[in-house]
Design a protein around this motif. Structure first.
Motif, PDB file in Angstrom:
ATOM      1  N   GLY A  82      57.696  12.318 -20.859  1.00 44.52           N
ATOM      2  CA  GLY A  82      56.604  11.536 -21.427  1.00 44.52           C
ATOM      3  C   GLY A  82      55.650  11.144 -20.325  1.00 44.52           C
ATOM      4  O   GLY A  82      55.858  11.482 -19.147  1.00 44.52           O
ATOM      5  N   ASP A  83      54.609  10.453 -20.706  1.00 43.13           N
ATOM      6  CA  ASP A  83      53.592  10.095 -19.707  1.00 43.13           C
ATOM      7  C   ASP A  83      54.099   9.013 -18.756  1.00 43.13           C
ATOM      8  O   ASP A  83      53.617   8.910 -17.631  1.00 43.13           O
ATOM      9  CB  ASP A  83      52.319   9.618 -20.414  1.00 43.13           C
ATOM     10  CG  ASP A  83      51.659  10.763 -21.179  1.00 43.13           C
ATOM     11  OD1 ASP A  83      51.993  11.939 -20.892  1.00 43.13           O
ATOM     12  OD2 ASP A  83      50.838  10.490 -22.069  1.00 43.13           O
ATOM     13  N   PRO A  86      57.306   8.615 -17.330  1.00 41.67           N
ATOM     14  CA  PRO A  86      58.069   9.084 -16.170  1.00 41.67           C
ATOM     15  C   PRO A  86      57.340  10.112 -15.304  1.00 41.67           C
ATOM     16  O   PRO A  86      57.750  10.331 -14.156  1.00 41.67           O
ATOM     17  CB  PRO A  86      59.334   9.694 -16.790  1.00 41.67           C
ATOM     18  CG  PRO A  86      58.977  10.015 -18.189  1.00 41.67           C
ATOM     19  CD  PRO A  86      57.942   9.016 -18.605  1.00 41.67           C
ATOM     20  N   GLY A 116      62.146   5.618 -21.622  1.00 44.24           N
ATOM     21  CA  GLY A 116      60.810   5.055 -21.763  1.00 44.24           C
ATOM     22  C   GLY A 116      60.769   4.161 -22.991  1.00 44.24           C
ATOM     23  O   GLY A 116      61.755   4.041 -23.726  1.00 44.24           O
ATOM     24  N   LEU A 117      59.624   3.547 -23.199  1.00 40.66           N
ATOM     25  CA  LEU A 117      59.448   2.626 -24.337  1.00 40.66           C
ATOM     26  C   LEU A 117      58.338   3.173 -25.225  1.00 40.66           C
ATOM     27  O   LEU A 117      57.186   3.288 -24.786  1.00 40.66           O
ATOM     28  CB  LEU A 117      59.069   1.238 -23.798  1.00 40.66           C
ATOM     29  CG  LEU A 117      58.739   0.157 -24.823  1.00 40.66           C
ATOM     30  CD1 LEU A 117      59.931  -0.128 -25.737  1.00 40.66           C
ATOM     31  CD2 LEU A 117      58.296  -1.128 -24.113  1.00 40.66           C
ATOM     32  N   GLY A 118      58.689   3.516 -26.462  1.00 41.67           N
ATOM     33  CA  GLY A 118      57.672   4.006 -27.396  1.00 41.67           C
ATOM     34  C   GLY A 118      56.791   2.866 -27.881  1.00 41.67           C
ATOM     35  O   GLY A 118      57.221   1.706 -27.915  1.00 41.67           O
ATOM     36  N   HIS A 133      60.548   2.657 -30.079  1.00 42.43           N
ATOM     37  CA  HIS A 133      61.657   3.614 -30.059  1.00 42.43           C
ATOM     38  C   HIS A 133      62.158   3.840 -28.635  1.00 42.43           C
ATOM     39  O   HIS A 133      61.461   3.605 -27.659  1.00 42.43           O
ATOM     40  CB  HIS A 133      61.285   4.926 -30.768  1.00 42.43           C
ATOM     41  CG  HIS A 133      60.367   5.838 -30.021  1.00 42.43           C
ATOM     42  ND1 HIS A 133      59.755   6.918 -30.614  1.00 42.43           N
ATOM     43  CD2 HIS A 133      59.932   5.840 -28.728  1.00 42.43           C
ATOM     44  CE1 HIS A 133      59.018   7.549 -29.717  1.00 42.43           C
ATOM     45  NE2 HIS A 133      59.103   6.915 -28.576  1.00 42.43           N
ATOM     46  N   ARG A 136      48.968  13.770 -27.427  1.00 47.45           N
ATOM     47  CA  ARG A 136      49.161  13.419 -26.009  1.00 47.45           C
ATOM     48  C   ARG A 136      49.925  14.469 -25.228  1.00 47.45           C
ATOM     49  O   ARG A 136      49.726  14.624 -24.034  1.00 47.45           O
ATOM     50  CB  ARG A 136      49.855  12.064 -25.906  1.00 47.45           C
ATOM     51  CG  ARG A 136      48.908  10.920 -26.328  1.00 47.45           C
ATOM     52  CD  ARG A 136      49.646   9.617 -26.478  1.00 47.45           C
ATOM     53  NE  ARG A 136      50.427   9.298 -25.312  1.00 47.45           N
ATOM     54  CZ  ARG A 136      51.571   8.612 -25.325  1.00 47.45           C
ATOM     55  NH1 ARG A 136      52.050   8.178 -26.461  1.00 47.45           N
ATOM     56  NH2 ARG A 136      52.212   8.366 -24.221  1.00 47.45           N
ATOM     57  N   TYR A 137      50.830  15.187 -25.873  1.00 45.16           N
ATOM     58  CA  TYR A 137      51.668  16.116 -25.106  1.00 45.16           C
ATOM     59  C   TYR A 137      51.303  17.580 -25.353  1.00 45.16           C
ATOM     60  O   TYR A 137      51.950  18.466 -24.797  1.00 45.16           O
ATOM     61  CB  TYR A 137      53.149  15.902 -25.425  1.00 45.16           C
ATOM     62  CG  TYR A 137      53.643  14.477 -25.322  1.00 45.16           C
ATOM     63  CD1 TYR A 137      53.081  13.568 -24.414  1.00 45.16           C
ATOM     64  CD2 TYR A 137      54.679  14.034 -26.126  1.00 45.16           C
ATOM     65  CE1 TYR A 137      53.550  12.267 -24.330  1.00 45.16           C
ATOM     66  CE2 TYR A 137      55.162  12.730 -26.039  1.00 45.16           C
ATOM     67  CZ  TYR A 137      54.587  11.853 -25.146  1.00 45.16           C
ATOM     68  OH  TYR A 137      55.061  10.570 -25.063  1.00 45.16           O
ATOM     69  N   LYS A 174      51.286  -0.909 -23.526  1.00 48.74           N
ATOM     70  CA  LYS A 174      52.684  -1.232 -23.844  1.00 48.74           C
ATOM     71  C   LYS A 174      52.955  -2.746 -23.827  1.00 48.74           C
ATOM     72  O   LYS A 174      54.097  -3.161 -24.036  1.00 48.74           O
ATOM     73  CB  LYS A 174      53.626  -0.542 -22.846  1.00 48.74           C
ATOM     74  CG  LYS A 174      53.566   0.994 -22.859  1.00 48.74           C
ATOM     75  CD  LYS A 174      54.308   1.595 -24.027  1.00 48.74           C
ATOM     76  CE  LYS A 174      54.119   3.097 -24.159  1.00 48.74           C
ATOM     77  NZ  LYS A 174      54.842   3.889 -23.153  1.00 48.74           N
TER      78      LYS A 174
HETATM   79  P1  PGA Z   1      55.217   7.741 -23.068  1.00 48.25           P
HETATM   80  O1  PGA Z   1      56.267   7.805 -24.221  1.00 48.25           O
HETATM   81  O2  PGA Z   1      55.979   7.610 -21.801  1.00 48.25           O
HETATM   82  O3  PGA Z   1      54.483   9.047 -23.144  1.00 48.25           O
HETATM   83  O4  PGA Z   1      54.330   6.573 -23.326  1.00 48.25           O
HETATM   84  C1  PGA Z   1      57.301   6.864 -24.204  1.00 48.25           C
HETATM   85  C2  PGA Z   1      58.169   7.099 -25.404  1.00 48.25           C
HETATM   86  O5  PGA Z   1      57.641   7.380 -26.474  1.00 48.25           O
HETATM   87  O6  PGA Z   1      59.386   6.980 -25.260  1.00 48.25           O
END
Ligand code: PGA
Length: 239
Positions: free
Chosen positions: A37-38, A40, A130-132, A136, A166-167, A199
């Motif tokens: 994800g963005d 890490p 990571g933190l969604g 999530h 985004r990805y 976030k």
């Molecule tokens: P992100 O995604 O690092 O791209 O913000 C985090 C996640 O959805 O777990």
């Protein structure tokens, strides 16, 4: 009680990478769960640099992928396994490390989840997650509970949209496979990585709001060795 470490925007990625590198030097045979994800990505960039300097020894580590999309072809840019290889694993010297991707191309989703769970069940020393934006963790979407197993899931709207917007996914995925909350909560250590002002609200809910399936990341507060490594910008709503 979670241990909270706040780092400035210019120091955050390096700070996380340095801590992980230090752990690898102490424990080279680390069994490590890694996300993509963005969040890490800049940490991996720093880890590669540290690895080149001989300071981040991955040669004996075992890497277990946190989650994966179902239905995206192996060369899709959003594929979690490909992204982790591209940003970290393929750049490490010496390689290869032992890398457990999720067998979404070879197995039906339920069987792939079961096989991946068996790998994780051998133990995880450290899980980075990571933190969604929806709270999530991996693809443990809202509604996931502390005993949620490793499984195939329907992706939440945020996760589907992030894949394309985004990805760079070629098509919007609707399903994924994730290590379950239960496996993550069983890791010896859990590090929650958070960066970016976007976030701030979800980090506040995660750390201060109710511990609830509505925000699966809040369930990590039940882990005795949770460490939250956050960039300053994400802490705007914490008092
Ligand atoms: P992100 O995604 O690092 O791209 O913000 C985090 C996640 O959805 O777990």
């Amino acid at each position: 009680m979670a241990q909270l470490t706040v780092l400035g925007p210019r120091d955050w990625a390096d700070g996380v990478a340095q801590r992980l590198a230090e752990r690898l030097r102490r424990e080279p045979r680390l069994r490590l769960c890694l996300p993509t994800g963005d969040t890490p990505s800049p940490v991996y960039e720093r880890l590669v640099a540290l690895n080149r300097e001989g300071l981040a020894p991955f040669g004996q580590a075992t890497i277990v992928l946190l989650d994966e999309y179902v239905g995206l072809p192996p060369d899709d840019p959003a594929r979690c396994d490909a992204r982790l290889r591209r940003e970290l694993l393929d750049l490490l010297e010496p390689g290869p490390v032992t890398f457990h991707a999720i067998s979404v191309d070879e197995l039906a989703p339920d069987a792939a989840a079961e096989a991946h769970d068996a790998v994780a069940a051998e133990g995880l020393d450290l899980a980075l997650v990571g933190l969604g934006l929806n709270g999530h963790v991996g693809f443990n979407e809202p509604g996931s509970t502390a005993d949620s197993p490793t499984r195939a899931v329907d992706l939440a709207g945020e996760s589907r949209r992030a894949a394309t917007a985004r990805y760079g996914a070629g098509a919007e995925p609707t399903r994924g496979i994730t290590l379950g909350m239960a496996r993550l909560l069983n890791a010896t250590d859990v590090w929650l990585l958070v960066s970016g002002a976007q976030k701030a609200t979800i980090l506040q809910r995660t750390l201060v709001g109710p511990i609830s399936a509505d925000c699966p990341a809040s369930l990590l507060r039940g882990h005795p060795r949770l460490r939250v490594l956050t960039e300053e910008g994400a802490t705007a709503k914490l008092s």
